[in-house]
Motif scaffolding. Sequence first.
Motif, short mmCIF file in Angstrom:
data_model
loop_
_atom_site.label_atom_id
_atom_site.label_comp_id
_atom_site.label_asym_id
_atom_site.label_seq_id
_atom_site.Cartn_x
_atom_site.Cartn_y
_atom_site.Cartn_z
N ARG A 233 0.83 -1.20 0.00
CA ARG A 233 0.00 0.00 0.00
C ARG A 233 0.87 1.26 0.00
O ARG A 233 0.61 2.21 -0.74
N LYS A 234 1.92 1.26 0.83
CA LYS A 234 2.82 2.41 0.88
C LYS A 234 3.54 2.62 -0.44
O LYS A 234 3.70 3.75 -0.90
N LYS A 235 3.98 1.53 -1.06
CA LYS A 235 4.67 1.62 -2.36
C LYS A 235 3.74 2.19 -3.43
O LYS A 235 4.13 3.04 -4.24
N ALA A 236 2.50 1.73 -3.42
CA ALA A 236 1.52 2.20 -4.41
C ALA A 236 1.21 3.68 -4.20
O ALA A 236 1.14 4.46 -5.16
N TYR A 237 1.01 4.08 -2.93
CA TYR A 237 0.76 5.49 -2.63
C TYR A 237 1.93 6.36 -3.05
O TYR A 237 1.75 7.47 -3.56
N SER A 238 3.16 5.86 -2.83
CA SER A 238 4.36 6.62 -3.19
C SER A 238 4.43 6.83 -4.70
O SER A 238 4.71 7.93 -5.18
N THR A 239 4.16 5.75 -5.45
CA THR A 239 4.20 5.84 -6.92
C THR A 239 3.13 6.81 -7.43
O THR A 239 3.40 7.64 -8.31
N CYS A 240 1.92 6.70 -6.87
CA CYS A 240 0.82 7.56 -7.31
C CYS A 240 1.09 9.03 -7.00
O CYS A 240 0.88 9.90 -7.84
N SER A 241 1.57 9.30 -5.78
CA SER A 241 1.84 10.69 -5.39
C SER A 241 2.95 11.29 -6.25
O SER A 241 2.89 12.47 -6.61
N THR A 242 3.94 10.47 -6.58
CA THR A 242 5.04 10.95 -7.44
C THR A 242 4.52 11.35 -8.81
O THR A 242 4.82 12.44 -9.31
N HIS A 243 3.73 10.47 -9.41
CA HIS A 243 3.22 10.75 -10.75
C HIS A 243 2.26 11.93 -10.75
O HIS A 243 2.28 12.78 -11.64
N LEU A 244 1.39 11.99 -9.74
CA LEU A 244 0.42 13.08 -9.66
C LEU A 244 1.10 14.44 -9.45
O LEU A 244 0.61 15.46 -9.91
N THR A 245 2.22 14.45 -8.74
CA THR A 245 2.99 15.69 -8.57
C THR A 245 3.48 16.20 -9.92
O THR A 245 3.36 17.38 -10.25
N VAL A 246 4.03 15.28 -10.73
CA VAL A 246 4.50 15.64 -12.07
C VAL A 246 3.35 16.15 -12.93
O VAL A 246 3.46 17.17 -13.61
N VAL A 247 2.24 15.42 -12.89
CA VAL A 247 1.08 15.78 -13.70
C VAL A 247 0.53 17.16 -13.33
O VAL A 247 0.21 17.97 -14.20
N THR A 248 0.44 17.44 -12.04
CA THR A 248 -0.09 18.72 -11.58
C THR A 248 0.76 19.89 -12.05
O THR A 248 0.25 20.90 -12.55
#
Length: 318
Positions: A233-248
Amino acid sequence: MEYYNQTSTDFILLGLFPSSRFGIFLFILIFLIFLIALFGNLFMILLIFLDTHLHTPMYFLLSQLSFIDLNYISTIVPKMAYNFLFADKSISFTGCGVQSFFFLTLGGAETLLLTFMAYDRYVAICFPLHYPIKISRKVCMLMITGSWIMGSINSCAHTTYAFRIPYCKSRVINHFFCDVPAMLTLACMDTWIYEYTVFMSTIFFLLLPFIGIACSYGRVLFAVYYMHSTKGRKKAYSTCSTHLTVVTFYYMPFAYTYLRPRSFRTPTEDKALAVFYTILTPMLNPVIYSLRNKEVIGALRRLIHRFCSVKLSTNILA
């Protein structure tokens, strides 16, 4: 007061840096960001190429993102720096067309590639057993090729039209690169039809991909919420937050700039927003993906260990 030759076919880019000490400070800051983006993206490309553990679809797409960002920022900053250092704000008609073409091609390709990266994470987390089939190397190649082709077609259409418009007004572009909407203010004909095509392109290349990314990560977060593994769960959240930061950082300023009518836009605001998607995002991508990714850090350690082992063996043999 600066005088610009209005009879010349060259355009004049007013640039980003004011003629003051603050302008010098801003130039140094932007140039440092450019160097970080340059070496950071080169580092990511070489690391993914050299480490076999990173030869996966996710990192294959990431290497393409780094390649796009490397060329993206190189299309804008070097010319901007040259104009500031040598007090020469002119850019030839052909040079402006080339810069505009590469800017639109790379920008369009990146928006689609980020969408495919979101889809990659969606399949990996929500359908892990189907991942090798749905995201094969062939599929990755189709994603990358499609991004480049669609970006190039869009760029060709806009650049060809923009540079066939008669410019009978001032040749002074109030921007730091040849941004087509900024050039339209210099046209001596009604461009409302073309502005409508810009609006439609923005929907296709920015709004729809952003909706796709939001849906992908919405499904991912929903799936992650029901995960039994805390580590997963932590790994998935980390990957998602990373990508969403770039996208934003990339989509929001871009969409806000191009979806607004010309009457609501100001050159100062457009230039400030353009800094985010032309300069800051290409620098942030490698920093975020390297510092917040354990696999990349692990690959770097293996590369350093391999380099030290080779160097030690060479010294022993010598």
